[in-house]
Structures are given as C-alpha cells and as structure tokens.
Design a protein around this motif. Structure first.
Motif, mmCIF file in Angstrom:
data_model
loop_
_atom_site.group_PDB
_atom_site.id
_atom_site.type_symbol
_atom_site.label_atom_id
_atom_site.label_comp_id
_atom_site.label_asym_id
_atom_site.label_seq_id
_atom_site.Cartn_x
_atom_site.Cartn_y
_atom_site.Cartn_z
ATOM 1 N N LYS A 68 104.175 22.760 94.893
ATOM 2 C CA LYS A 68 104.591 21.800 93.870
ATOM 3 C C LYS A 68 105.926 21.139 94.245
ATOM 4 N N LEU A 69 106.827 21.966 94.765
ATOM 5 C CA LEU A 69 108.136 21.444 95.149
ATOM 6 C C LEU A 69 108.013 20.682 96.451
ATOM 7 N N SER A 70 108.980 19.826 96.675
ATOM 8 C CA SER A 70 109.016 19.188 97.978
ATOM 9 C C SER A 70 110.029 19.967 98.826
ATOM 10 N N ILE A 71 109.513 20.683 99.825
ATOM 11 C CA ILE A 71 110.388 21.542 100.632
ATOM 12 C C ILE A 71 110.363 21.093 102.091
ATOM 13 N N GLY A 72 111.527 21.019 102.687
ATOM 14 C CA GLY A 72 111.615 20.782 104.122
ATOM 15 C C GLY A 72 112.169 22.045 104.760
ATOM 16 N N TYR A 73 111.628 22.443 105.885
ATOM 17 C CA TYR A 73 112.064 23.703 106.499
ATOM 18 C C TYR A 73 112.168 23.549 108.009
ATOM 19 N N LEU A 74 113.292 23.961 108.518
ATOM 20 C CA LEU A 74 113.458 24.005 109.971
ATOM 21 C C LEU A 74 113.527 25.471 110.371
ATOM 22 N N PRO A 75 112.495 25.994 111.041
ATOM 23 C CA PRO A 75 112.561 27.404 111.440
ATOM 24 C C PRO A 75 113.550 27.592 112.577
ATOM 25 N N GLN A 76 113.962 28.831 112.756
ATOM 26 C CA GLN A 76 114.814 29.137 113.906
ATOM 27 C C GLN A 76 114.047 28.718 115.158
#
Lengths: 284, 294
Positions: B95-103
C-alpha cells in the motif's frame, strides 16, 4: 511426399484435428511456463514433477488393478503424487538450496531405473504407462476438448494476472518482497501451475514431450532476448510452431513418432541459436 | 486591547504553536536475537514523517537488520515496531510507496532484465499491476538516469554493468517511484565524490517535493551530515542520537566511542567517570563502549 494430400486429410479428419488441438494446447501451456522454469533454474523440478506423476500412474495401473480404476482416478493418483513431490521440491529449495537439484536428479534417475527393472526384470506389462511415457497423443473427445481448453484458459489467466509479480521475483526476489509481493505465495502458485501443466501434458500427450517443451522453448527464449516478456513471446512461438510442425511431419512426411521429431527440432533450434550467439559474440 | 486584537493575538499564538509531525517509524524496546549474542537490543527510536534520519555504525553493528526490522522483513524477538502507525506487513508495504536500496551485492549476469526493466520494477507495484508507466514517471526516470550518466545505456542487460554502475542503477530504482519512505542501506559506499554530491542533491530534491521520509545507513557518517536531520550511532544498540549540526567532524574518526555535543539542559545523561557505565538490567551481551564527552 504429398503435402496437399496431408492437408486434405487434415481438413477432412476430425481425429487429426483433435490431435493437433491437443498438441497445440499442451504446447502452449508448457512453453508459457518454460521461460520461468528456465529462469528460475527449475528444469529438473519440471522433470521431477513429471516423474512423480508417472510414479503415481504406475502405482495406479500396476498395484491397484483390483480396484478397477478409471483413467480419471489414475490421473487423480498421479496428480496427488506430482503435487506432493512439488511441495517437497518447494521446501527443499528453501532449506537444501543446491542439494535440491542433486536430489531431484537422483529421483528422476531412480524412476527411470524402476521403469526398466519393472519391464525387463519383473516382466510387467504396462502398455498404458508406456503411452504416458512416449506414446502418441491422445485423440480427444469433446469432453477432453472442454477440459483442456478450460485448463489452458485458466492457467493463462493466472499467469497473466501474476505476470508482473512473477517477473519481479525472477529479476530480484528480495526487492519484490520489499515492495510487498508475497514471494512464498507466488512460488506456491507457480509450482501449482507447473504441476497442473505437467499432468495435463502427460495425460494428453506424453512425458518426453512435456519435458522437452518445458526446457527447450524457454532456453531458446533466454538465448534470443534479455527481456522477460520477449522471452515468453519467443518461447510460446517456438513451442507452438514446433509442436504443429512435428505432428505435421510425423503424419505427412516421415513415419517417426511426433515426440521424437519435436525433440530433434527443438534441440536443433537451441543449438542453432546458441551457435549464432557465440559467433556474434566472437565477431563483436 | 480590543476583542479583535485579542483574538488575532491568540490566533498568532496558536499558529506559532508547533504541531507535532506524524511518526513514520516507531521502535520500542526492540530486541533481535542472534547467535550467540543479540544482533540488536534496547532499540528505542522515533523517526518523524518527512525526516531524513541517518544511522552510522561499524560493519556488523546491525544496521541492515535494523532496516529490515523497520520494513517488516525481519521480526523482532521482543519489542514493538510501527511503520506509519501500523505493524509492517507485506500488505502495508504494497500500500505504501517504498523505495529500498539494499546493501550492495553484484547483480548476476543472467538476470533477465535490461536497465530500463530493472528500474521499472521499482515502479510496478506502486503504480499498480495493470497500469502503464505514465509520461511523468518516464520523465522523472530519464532525469535520474541523466543525473547519474546512464541515459544512453537503457537497453543493455543490467547484469553486464560495472559494480559502480550497478549501485547507481539500484539507487535509481529506489528513487524511481518518488517513494513516501526511502530506505537506503549504505548508499555512499561505492560512489565517487561527484556521485555522492549528485545523490545528496537528488535526495534533497525528493524530500523538498514529496516530503519523503528517508532512512539511510553508513559506516562513514560524514556524508550523512550533509543531508540528514538526525543521526544515530548504532553498535547493536543505539549509542547516541543527535541532530546533524551537533556533530563535529572529529566524531567520525571513531563515532562509537565518542558522543556528540548535547544541549545543556540534559546534563543528567552525561557519562559519570567515577561510577562507570550504568549496568544494563537486561540480557545485553555487548559491553558498553568507552564514552566520553567532547
């Protein structure tokens, strides 16, 4: 070599039309999933699920004759066996990692050995089972047409609905999880679809045909493109066209089983594409 | 003073009163069991909406685990975590707009995607499974690609890029959806000074336009001061939390063993050299680092 005669025969022969229909529909199903099977490195999983289905059918035909089961009941036993092995494969993939393929390899070889021993050593006569393994395609009744068409439409619809999440887990499963995709559920749906496809394909055509169509079209798609949707498109085109071509060749031109022709065509195509890719890479 | 003047004076007071910002992340007594020692313990953390929060700490301090806990990818053994006032589940993440940069981990050469496909992956869930990517989204992505000098390579297979470029690609994927929550795990690790400047500019721009909440980690905390409002030092537990302007550059030489300057009204929290560190009352396995005031 009378192609016109073959075409006339096709137009006038309902059985032949049904045969083409069964081969096209199962080819469509297998080649649709083939790309994902290749990308997810599950070629042996497809083979293993097929082997489990055959083992189920083997149990139904060879050990439970007293129950006088119908073909659909045997198919149900085969389905249960295939689905159980599919679930085992899923849990093995999570906990055993690289060992899964080795275990699957042992399982598939075990089935083939059991097969040879049961026919050659124990003298078992199981013609129905041989049909499932390498036999000719089933001539479908009207009911079969409805069932196979319905199953094909349903599996296509599910793949279409889940296409983007499936692509996401093929590209980067961890990121797909961060975005909120339920990776475990998608894996379960995929293995369910694969099991159903393998079952229908073995029932209506045969095991060798199924295994070939689960591996070669996806492999060709993988060699031709780097984009998933293009891979799927190439895979379906190659799968369906080679099915039609092999049945046509088998009926009209050479007197070989269509499955053997299909395997030869697809192997030749894969080698051709791989070779041309290598030449292009060397020239570049 | 007339009634109108009184009312306007009162209104001014009301307007001057600070409206507390909504909480984006709340972690209460977070504890993550590890083998043999706890990976995280005693984590009490509040990050407000629109805040840029930095977490600094040495390798193996539990920074990535903390980010996974915040995103709901890893469960707390004890304690409570809330993401935008809800327990972080896959439904909430969808539902949320999430941006993720993994290690950083290298993208495998056999990943079936071009650079464009890989970046679009960041948009797909946010914009829905059936909707096409809008012209505005494409323009924003083109801007991101141009900022990081990758605009001419959109049709190349993503697995064949250099590790440095792969890191930039993963940053673009995280930013592509203009997320409400952006979680970056060591974003500055593989960037050159120019790349760092560009990233800081992009993050500042995103925050200005969308009031995004940004959480980022780093082993070297210095670049964080340029963008973060608050910074915390983590070494299995939170050693200190401070506003960026309270932190001087000397701290970054050994952030786990130094404390930033604090406001004068909080002297009771100062380290007492005579009595030594307060004994922890829980099963915390790690020794307290030697802390001193600068």
């Amino acid at each position: 070599m009378d192609i016109q005669y073959a075409i006339d025969q096709f137009v006038g022969d309902k059985n032949l039309q049904m045969l083409f229909l069964s081969v096209i529909l199962t080819g469509l199903l297998c080649s649709l999933l083939s790309t994902f099977v290749v990308i997810k490195r599950m070629a042996l999983a497809g083979t293993g699920i097929g082997g489990a289905a055959l083992t189920g059918a083997f149990v139904g035909i060879a050990f439970l004759p007293a129950l006088n089961m119908t073909e659909w009941q045997i198919l149900a036993i085969a389905g249960a066996s295939a689905f159980a092995v599919a679930l085992i494969i899923m849990s093995l993939k999570r906990c055993a990692g690289a060992w899964t393929d080795a275990l699957l390899g042992v399982f598939v070889i075990g089935i083939i050995v059991l097969w040879i021993i049961s026919v050659l050593e124990w003298g078992m006569e199981i013609p129905d089972l041989t049909v499932y393994l390498i036999g000719s395609s089933r001539i479908m009744s009207d009911l079969d047409v409805y069932i196979l068409s319905g199953a094909t439409a349903l599996i296509f619809a599910i793949v279409l609905l889940c296409f983007k999440p499936l692509c996401a887990i093929c590209i980067d499963a961890d990121y797909a999880k961060v975005l909120g995709n339920r990776v475990g559920l998608l894996e379960f749906i995929f293995i369910g679809l694969l099991t159903a496809t393998v079952l229908f394909s073995i029932y209506y055509v045969n095991y060798l045909f199924t295994v070939a169509l689960l591996i070669f079209p996806g492999l060709c798609g993988r060699l031709v493109s780097v984009q998933l949707w293009k891979m799927v498109a190439v895979s379906i085109s190659i799968g369906v066209s080679s099915c039609i071509f092999s049945v046509f060749l088998s009926k009209a031109i050479v007197d070989w089983p269509s499955t053997i022709i299909l395997v030869v065509i697809q192997l030749a195509l894969a080698i051709l594409i791989f070779g041309s890719n290598r030449i292009r890479a060397l020239n570049a | 003073m007339s009634d109108i003047e009184l009312l306007s004076a009162l209104n001014e007071d009301w307007f001057e009163e600070d409206i507390p910002p909504a909480e984006a992340v709340v972690l209460h007594d977070g504890y993550v069991k590890g083998s043999p020692d706890a990976i995280l313990y005693d984590i009490n953390l509040t990050i407000n909406e629109g805040e840029c929060f930095g977490i600094v700490g040495p390798g193996g301090a539990g920074k990535t685990t903390l980010l996974h806990v915040i995103l709901g990818l890893k469960q707390l053994s004890e304690g409570k975590v809330e993401l935008f006032s809800s327990f972080p589940t896959s439904r909430l993440r969808r539902k949320l707009s999430i941006g993720y940069l993994p290690q950083f981990t290298e993208i495998q050469p056999n990943v079936p995607a071009t650079l464009m496909d890989y970046i679009l992956m960041g948009l797909r869930n946010v914009r829905g499974p059936f909707r096409r990517v809008s012209r505005m989204d494409m323009l924003y992505m083109e801007n991101l690609l141009m900022a990081l000098h990758l605009e001419h390579k959109i049709n190349l297979p993503v697995g064949y890029f250099s590790p440095g470029d792969q890191h930039k690609i993963q940053i673009i994927r995280a930013l592509a959806a203009e997320p409400k929550l952006l979680v970056l795990d060591e974003p500055f690790q593989r960037l050159d000074p120019q790349g760092r400047k560009v990233l800081i500019r992009l993050l500042a721009d995103l925050q200005r336009r969308t009031n995004a909440t940004i959480i980022m980690t780093a082993q070297d905390g210095e670049p964080l001061t340029a963008i973060c409002d608050n910074i915390a030092c983590l070494n299995h537990s939170l050693l200190w939390t401070a506003e960026s302007d309270q932190i001087n550059s000397e701290i970054w030489a050994d952030p786990c063993n130094c404390l930033p300057l604090q406001d004068e009204e909080e002297p009771e929290e100062m380290y007492d050299f005579e009595s030594g560190p307060e004994e922890r009352n829980d099963n915390t396995p790690h020794n307290n680092p030697i802390q001193f005031w600068r």
